[in-house]
Scaffold this motif. Structure first.
Motif, PDB file in Angstrom:
ATOM      1  N   LYS A 192       1.113   4.128  -3.197  1.00 44.19           N
ATOM      2  CA  LYS A 192       0.833   5.528  -2.798  1.00 44.19           C
ATOM      3  C   LYS A 192       1.858   6.431  -3.247  1.00 44.19           C
ATOM      4  N   GLU A 193       3.217   5.786  -2.927  1.00 43.34           N
ATOM      5  CA  GLU A 193       4.401   6.845  -3.157  1.00 43.34           C
ATOM      6  C   GLU A 193       4.839   6.749  -4.670  1.00 43.34           C
TER       7      GLU A 193
ATOM      8  N   LEU B 296       0.957  -1.473  -0.055  1.00 40.50           N
ATOM      9  CA  LEU B 296       0.035   0.062   0.094  1.00 40.50           C
ATOM     10  C   LEU B 296       0.813   1.183  -0.171  1.00 40.50           C
ATOM     11  N   THR B 297       1.863   1.323   0.757  1.00 43.59           N
ATOM     12  CA  THR B 297       2.794   2.472   1.034  1.00 43.59           C
ATOM     13  C   THR B 297       3.528   2.793  -0.461  1.00 43.59           C
TER      14      THR B 297
ATOM     15  N   PRO C 299       3.220   5.000  -7.981  1.00 46.24           N
ATOM     16  CA  PRO C 299       2.404   3.959  -8.389  1.00 46.24           C
ATOM     17  C   PRO C 299       2.688   3.341  -9.667  1.00 46.24           C
TER      18      PRO C 299
END
Length: 130
Positions: free
Chosen positions: A106-107, A102-103, A109
């Motif tokens: 987000k950072e 997930l991280t 893509p």
């Protein structure tokens, strides 16, 4: 001291980018978590540790030549964390893997799609094409 922090960061980075390095780092950090007291406080410590490990894995080290190289080396290892067979460690490893995923999505893509999401979803995509 700054020199010790730098040296530890360099050693950690080198280990992460080796084969099975992610699993070794996660095992080393998570050792002893979740095996003891069962309760709200123990669960909270477990979650915080998993989040911390995920942040470490999602961060490209300064020693790495490029962000793409880091993703290329580390992402397959992160996906391997989802397949741990030992039931005692599987939950923690899966928690670390999903939080890291997930991280990274987000950072960065585009890189996360290429090195995490496409390999993860490949079997589903093959089934939907037939």
């Amino acid at each position: 001291p700054a020199w010790l922090r730098r040296l530890c960061g360099q050693l950690l980075s080198e280990r992460l980018m080796r084969p099975s390095g992610v699993q070794a780092v996660v095992r080393g950090i998570m050792e002893g978590t979740g095996s003891g007291g069962a309760g709200a406080e123990a669960a909270a410590v477990d979650w915080r540790k998993c989040d911390t490990v995920a942040k470490i894995l999602a961060s490209c080290p300064q020693q790495c030549l490029s962000l793409e190289d880091y993703y290329r080396l580390v992402c397959p290892q992160i996906l391997d964390l989802l397949h741990i067979q030992d039931k005692l460690t599987a939950r923690q490893f899966q928690r670390v893997a999903t939080t890291t995923l997930l991280t990274m999505v987000k950072e960065h893509p585009q890189l996360a799609e290429k090195y995490l999401l496409q390999p993860l979803l490949a079997p589903l995509l093959r089934c939907s094409e037939t």
